[in-house]
Write a protein that holds these residues in place. Structure first.
Motif, PDB file in Angstrom:
ATOM      1  N   ASP A   1       5.178   8.069   8.674  1.00  0.00           N
ATOM      2  CA  ASP A   1       4.743   9.325   8.056  1.00  0.00           C
ATOM      3  C   ASP A   1       3.563   9.096   7.119  1.00  0.00           C
ATOM      4  O   ASP A   1       2.649   9.939   7.017  1.00  0.00           O
ATOM      5  CB  ASP A   1       5.892   9.960   7.277  1.00  0.00           C
ATOM      6  N   ASP A   2       3.568   7.948   6.441  1.00  0.00           N
ATOM      7  CA  ASP A   2       2.513   7.649   5.466  1.00  0.00           C
ATOM      8  C   ASP A   2       1.246   7.091   6.105  1.00  0.00           C
ATOM      9  O   ASP A   2       0.184   7.024   5.447  1.00  0.00           O
ATOM     10  CB  ASP A   2       3.010   6.628   4.439  1.00  0.00           C
ATOM     11  N   ALA A   3       1.351   6.644   7.359  1.00  0.00           N
ATOM     12  CA  ALA A   3       0.274   5.857   7.985  1.00  0.00           C
ATOM     13  C   ALA A   3      -1.108   6.487   7.868  1.00  0.00           C
ATOM     14  O   ALA A   3      -2.083   5.793   7.522  1.00  0.00           O
ATOM     15  CB  ALA A   3       0.621   5.573   9.446  1.00  0.00           C
ATOM     16  N   PRO A   4      -1.285   7.791   8.139  1.00  0.00           N
ATOM     17  CA  PRO A   4      -2.653   8.339   8.079  1.00  0.00           C
ATOM     18  C   PRO A   4      -3.307   8.219   6.702  1.00  0.00           C
ATOM     19  O   PRO A   4      -4.539   8.156   6.604  1.00  0.00           O
ATOM     20  CB  PRO A   4      -2.458   9.810   8.464  1.00  0.00           C
ATOM     21  N   GLY A   5      -2.509   8.162   5.644  1.00  0.00           N
ATOM     22  CA  GLY A   5      -3.077   8.108   4.296  1.00  0.00           C
ATOM     23  C   GLY A   5      -3.118   6.728   3.686  1.00  0.00           C
ATOM     24  O   GLY A   5      -3.499   6.579   2.512  1.00  0.00           O
ATOM     25  N   LEU A   6      -2.734   5.689   4.434  1.00  0.00           N
ATOM     26  CA  LEU A   6      -2.715   4.340   3.883  1.00  0.00           C
ATOM     27  C   LEU A   6      -4.128   3.799   3.691  1.00  0.00           C
ATOM     28  O   LEU A   6      -5.022   4.065   4.504  1.00  0.00           O
ATOM     29  CB  LEU A   6      -1.940   3.401   4.814  1.00  0.00           C
TER      30      LEU A   6
ATOM     31  N   LEU B   1       4.663   2.871  -4.858  1.00  0.00           N
ATOM     32  CA  LEU B   1       3.684   1.782  -4.754  1.00  0.00           C
ATOM     33  C   LEU B   1       3.064   1.904  -3.366  1.00  0.00           C
ATOM     34  O   LEU B   1       3.732   1.642  -2.365  1.00  0.00           O
ATOM     35  CB  LEU B   1       4.390   0.436  -4.925  1.00  0.00           C
ATOM     36  N   PRO B   2       1.800   2.311  -3.260  1.00  0.00           N
ATOM     37  CA  PRO B   2       1.226   2.669  -1.956  1.00  0.00           C
ATOM     38  C   PRO B   2       1.296   1.537  -0.935  1.00  0.00           C
ATOM     39  O   PRO B   2       0.947   0.387  -1.233  1.00  0.00           O
ATOM     40  CB  PRO B   2      -0.228   3.005  -2.303  1.00  0.00           C
ATOM     41  N   GLY B   3       1.773   1.869   0.248  1.00  0.00           N
ATOM     42  CA  GLY B   3       1.758   0.936   1.359  1.00  0.00           C
ATOM     43  C   GLY B   3       2.774  -0.181   1.277  1.00  0.00           C
ATOM     44  O   GLY B   3       2.685  -1.138   2.047  1.00  0.00           O
ATOM     45  N   VAL B   4       3.756  -0.080   0.393  1.00  0.00           N
ATOM     46  CA  VAL B   4       4.741  -1.152   0.212  1.00  0.00           C
ATOM     47  C   VAL B   4       6.144  -0.574   0.409  1.00  0.00           C
ATOM     48  O   VAL B   4       6.496   0.444  -0.206  1.00  0.00           O
ATOM     49  CB  VAL B   4       4.625  -1.827  -1.163  1.00  0.00           C
TER      50      VAL B   4
ATOM     51  N   PRO C   1       0.754   7.829  14.346  1.00  0.00           N
ATOM     52  CA  PRO C   1      -0.273   8.889  14.350  1.00  0.00           C
ATOM     53  C   PRO C   1      -1.690   8.338  14.198  1.00  0.00           C
ATOM     54  O   PRO C   1      -1.900   7.212  13.752  1.00  0.00           O
ATOM     55  CB  PRO C   1       0.119   9.754  13.151  1.00  0.00           C
ATOM     56  N   ALA C   2      -2.657   9.168  14.563  1.00  0.00           N
ATOM     57  CA  ALA C   2      -4.074   8.832  14.392  1.00  0.00           C
ATOM     58  C   ALA C   2      -4.328   8.561  12.899  1.00  0.00           C
ATOM     59  O   ALA C   2      -3.677   9.144  12.040  1.00  0.00           O
ATOM     60  CB  ALA C   2      -4.937   9.967  14.902  1.00  0.00           C
TER      61      ALA C   2
ATOM     62  N   MET D   1     -13.602   4.235  15.286  1.00  0.00           N
ATOM     63  CA  MET D   1     -12.953   3.516  16.391  1.00  0.00           C
ATOM     64  C   MET D   1     -11.494   3.258  16.026  1.00  0.00           C
ATOM     65  O   MET D   1     -11.198   2.750  14.953  1.00  0.00           O
ATOM     66  CB  MET D   1     -13.671   2.184  16.660  1.00  0.00           C
ATOM     67  N   SER D   2     -10.592   3.654  16.902  1.00  0.00           N
ATOM     68  CA  SER D   2      -9.163   3.492  16.613  1.00  0.00           C
ATOM     69  C   SER D   2      -8.750   2.039  16.779  1.00  0.00           C
ATOM     70  O   SER D   2      -9.380   1.265  17.507  1.00  0.00           O
ATOM     71  CB  SER D   2      -8.330   4.384  17.537  1.00  0.00           C
ATOM     72  N   ARG D   3      -7.694   1.669  16.099  1.00  0.00           N
ATOM     73  CA  ARG D   3      -7.119   0.332  16.203  1.00  0.00           C
ATOM     74  C   ARG D   3      -5.625   0.428  15.937  1.00  0.00           C
ATOM     75  O   ARG D   3      -5.095   1.496  15.594  1.00  0.00           O
ATOM     76  CB  ARG D   3      -7.765  -0.616  15.195  1.00  0.00           C
ATOM     77  N   LYS D   4      -4.931  -0.691  16.081  1.00  0.00           N
ATOM     78  CA  LYS D   4      -3.491  -0.710  15.818  1.00  0.00           C
ATOM     79  C   LYS D   4      -3.222  -0.755  14.321  1.00  0.00           C
ATOM     80  O   LYS D   4      -3.982  -1.374  13.560  1.00  0.00           O
ATOM     81  CB  LYS D   4      -2.842  -1.901  16.506  1.00  0.00           C
ATOM     82  N   LEU D   5      -2.152  -0.097  13.928  1.00  0.00           N
ATOM     83  CA  LEU D   5      -1.668  -0.203  12.557  1.00  0.00           C
ATOM     84  C   LEU D   5      -1.196  -1.635  12.340  1.00  0.00           C
ATOM     85  O   LEU D   5      -0.386  -2.160  13.099  1.00  0.00           O
ATOM     86  CB  LEU D   5      -0.508   0.773  12.341  1.00  0.00           C
ATOM     87  N   ARG D   6      -1.703  -2.276  11.280  1.00  0.00           N
ATOM     88  CA  ARG D   6      -1.355  -3.678  11.007  1.00  0.00           C
ATOM     89  C   ARG D   6      -0.332  -3.725   9.870  1.00  0.00           C
ATOM     90  O   ARG D   6      -0.586  -3.245   8.762  1.00  0.00           O
ATOM     91  CB  ARG D   6      -2.607  -4.466  10.636  1.00  0.00           C
ATOM     92  N   VAL D   7       0.830  -4.320  10.146  1.00  0.00           N
ATOM     93  CA  VAL D   7       1.913  -4.358   9.176  1.00  0.00           C
ATOM     94  C   VAL D   7       2.429  -5.789   9.039  1.00  0.00           C
ATOM     95  O   VAL D   7       2.675  -6.469  10.049  1.00  0.00           O
ATOM     96  CB  VAL D   7       3.070  -3.423   9.579  1.00  0.00           C
ATOM     97  N   ALA D   8       2.601  -6.241   7.803  1.00  0.00           N
ATOM     98  CA  ALA D   8       3.282  -7.514   7.530  1.00  0.00           C
ATOM     99  C   ALA D   8       4.716  -7.197   7.133  1.00  0.00           C
ATOM    100  O   ALA D   8       4.963  -6.316   6.315  1.00  0.00           O
ATOM    101  CB  ALA D   8       2.588  -8.268   6.398  1.00  0.00           C
ATOM    102  N   ILE D   9       5.644  -7.928   7.723  1.00  0.00           N
ATOM    103  CA  ILE D   9       7.042  -7.837   7.313  1.00  0.00           C
ATOM    104  C   ILE D   9       7.428  -9.193   6.750  1.00  0.00           C
ATOM    105  O   ILE D   9       7.389 -10.202   7.452  1.00  0.00           O
ATOM    106  CB  ILE D   9       7.958  -7.446   8.484  1.00  0.00           C
ATOM    107  N   VAL D  10       7.770  -9.221   5.472  1.00  0.00           N
ATOM    108  CA  VAL D  10       8.111 -10.469   4.796  1.00  0.00           C
ATOM    109  C   VAL D  10       9.616 -10.665   4.910  1.00  0.00           C
ATOM    110  O   VAL D  10      10.404  -9.940   4.308  1.00  0.00           O
ATOM    111  CB  VAL D  10       7.676 -10.443   3.318  1.00  0.00           C
ATOM    112  N   GLY D  11      10.003 -11.664   5.710  1.00  0.00           N
ATOM    113  CA  GLY D  11      11.409 -11.925   5.989  1.00  0.00           C
ATOM    114  C   GLY D  11      11.694 -11.716   7.451  1.00  0.00           C
ATOM    115  O   GLY D  11      11.527 -10.607   7.971  1.00  0.00           O
ATOM    116  N   ALA D  12      12.126 -12.772   8.136  1.00  0.00           N
ATOM    117  CA  ALA D  12      12.340 -12.710   9.586  1.00  0.00           C
ATOM    118  C   ALA D  12      13.811 -12.815   9.948  1.00  0.00           C
ATOM    119  O   ALA D  12      14.173 -13.355  10.991  1.00  0.00           O
ATOM    120  CB  ALA D  12      11.533 -13.806  10.296  1.00  0.00           C
ATOM    121  N   GLY D  13      14.682 -12.308   9.067  1.00  0.00           N
ATOM    122  CA  GLY D  13      16.083 -12.158   9.425  1.00  0.00           C
ATOM    123  C   GLY D  13      16.276 -10.907  10.252  1.00  0.00           C
ATOM    124  O   GLY D  13      15.305 -10.250  10.657  1.00  0.00           O
ATOM    125  N   PRO D  14      17.519 -10.518  10.515  1.00  0.00           N
ATOM    126  CA  PRO D  14      17.756  -9.320  11.317  1.00  0.00           C
ATOM    127  C   PRO D  14      17.054  -8.079  10.772  1.00  0.00           C
ATOM    128  O   PRO D  14      16.510  -7.291  11.550  1.00  0.00           O
ATOM    129  CB  PRO D  14      19.277  -9.167  11.273  1.00  0.00           C
TER     130      PRO D  14
END
Length: 457
Positions: free
Chosen positions: A389-394, A356-359, A29-30, A1-14
């Protein structure tokens, strides 16, 4: 079942907000269908250096906030403020809830300067001063202005150096129409500086000012800008720099206009000195009493060499504005010399050269404290392109449900703030400005506990 890619961004400046905007508008990508982002910020408020690093008399730059607010209206972007990476959340914690983590923590403290006398009373970092006059919750409420500090030195010829010089030279009443907190207004009334001396190690073609910032120095009726002719030199390297960049030519033109202009007799003066390399802060009884510089000369390439001639300047305070430096982030490699997280275009690189994978990193923690806010967009685009580009292998997050993050923070007893909470605080500060006896756009709330209380009310 597909879902959204979940990403944390640390730092809420510009840097963080732009990265969130680009990611949520990109095709992922899928096996994912789109992306959702949580911005995690240690301050209770968003916007980073736009709120706490831009001088309060720069309303045009503050217009960027309007664009950032439009980004934050995206339902796929959430804000968690008053959450500190390293203390409240660690990298392993984030990996539970997110497929990838992007660090956009910027550079928040002063770069070290190894000068004799740097620790004297009256020697200050520009970042500390900026955070004070911008009302950051984690700095002291009072600034140690002294009744004898009529002449001060500013080391560094970037825009931060100009901001610091201008705030030191302006009267408190001139700044009352801005959003400065009441404690800053009361503090600035104790500032007795009459002469602010800005020192450049090289010549006029090597300064890092932008033309607009430089012109703004003369907009106050209480300030004369005096460019001193000593050291105002252009060698072949300088001429090459002027030919290569229109903005640098404009800066030199503005400086030449100041050089030719007669002082008006204004009560405050900003002096700009070229080819003066600070070598020692002079002290007496533990306090700053002067600055010693070595006269330099251009060597034909735009660089300088020392002449062996020294000059002492009677100043009672020194502000170093030689650049910002990033904090070392727990669990990530760090290049101490460059002050950045080692990376290849945004992918974090371990000491052995492996990724460092996924970072990922973006902004000043990625490339150092250089460039204007506009450069941050292209920087973020490069990082996000790599992440996609890395998303499918994360490695997939164990708990990708967004509500898992809220539950975890609450289980830790963390008083986090949200975007809706920021809107409450924003409205509160605007209301304080409207209620003030003087016309003010807003009055900042300074204590962290007050900001959190208002945001969570």
């Amino acid at each position: 079942m597909s879902r959204k890619l979940r990403v944390a961004i640390v730092g809420a400046g510009p840097a963080g907000v732009y990265a969130a905007d680009i990611l949520t508008k990109s095709e992922v990508p899928a096996p994912f269908e789109g992306a959702s982002v949580d911005l995690i910020e240690r301050d209770p408020t968003p916007f980073g250096l736009i709120r706490y690093g831009v001088a309060p008399d720069h309303p045009r730059i503050k217009e960027i906030v309007k664009a950032l607010k439009r980004v934050m209206a995206n339902k796929d972007i959430r804000f968690f403020g008053n959450v500190s990476f390293g203390d409240d959340l660690k990298l392993d914690d984030l990996r539970q809830f997110y497929d990838a983590v992007v660090f956009a923590t910027g550079a928040r403290r002063d770069r070290d300067l190894d000068l004799p006398g740097i620790d004297l009373d009256g020697s200050h970092g520009a970042a500390d001063f900026v955070y004070w006059y911008d009302g950051h919750p984690d700095v002291e409420r009072d600034w140690p202005f002294q009744p004898h500090q009529e002449s001060v030195a500013v080391l560094g010829v970037g825009n931060v150096g100009l901001d610091v010089s201008r705030i030191l030279a302006k009267t408190a009443d001139e700044l009352l129409v801005t959003e400065i907190p009441d404690n800053v207004y009361e503090g600035l009334k104790k500032n007795v500086a009459k002469d602010v001396h800005v020192f450049a190690r090289r010549g006029p073609a090597q300064v890092k000012f932008t033309p607009m910032e430089l012109r703004e120095l003369s907009h106050s009726p209480t300030i004369d800008v005096i460019v001193h002719p000593e050291g105002f030199e252009l060698d072949e390297g300088s001429l090459e720099a002027i030919r290569a960049a229109k903005s640098q030519k404009l800066v030199v033109d503005v400086l030449q206009n100041y050089l030719a202009k007669e002082p008006t007799g204004a009560p405050h003066r900003i002096h700009i000195h070229f080819c003066q390399n600070p070598v020692e802060i002079l002290g007496e009884d533990g306090k700053v009493v002067g600055l010693r510089t070595e006269v330099t000369e251009l060597d034909g390439t735009g660089n300088v060499r020392g002449t062996g001639e020294f000059q002492d300047w009677p100043v009672q305070a020194v502000y170093r504005a030689i650049g910002y430096y990033s904090d070392n982030l727990p669990g990530l490699p760090f290049d101490v010399t460059a002050g950045v997280v080692p990376n290849d275009g945004g992918r974090v690189i371990e000491i052995d050269g492996s990724a460092l994978p996924g970072v990922y990193v973006t902004g000043w923690i990625k490339r150092g404290p250089v460039g204007l806010i506009g450069h941050t967009k292209s920087d973020a685009a490069q990082t996000i392109s790599m992440l996609i580009d890395d998303a499918p292998g994360l490695a997939p997050a164990a708990q990708p449900d967004p509500e898992s993050v809220d539950a975890y923070l609450e289980s830790r007893g963390l008083e986090y703030t949200t975007w809706e909470g920021w809107e409450k605080l924003d409205a509160h500060e605007l209301g304080l400005g409207e209620a003030h006896e003087h016309e003010r756009e807003r009055v900042k709330v300074v204590p962290r506990e007050d900001m959190v209380r208002i945001a969570r009310s």
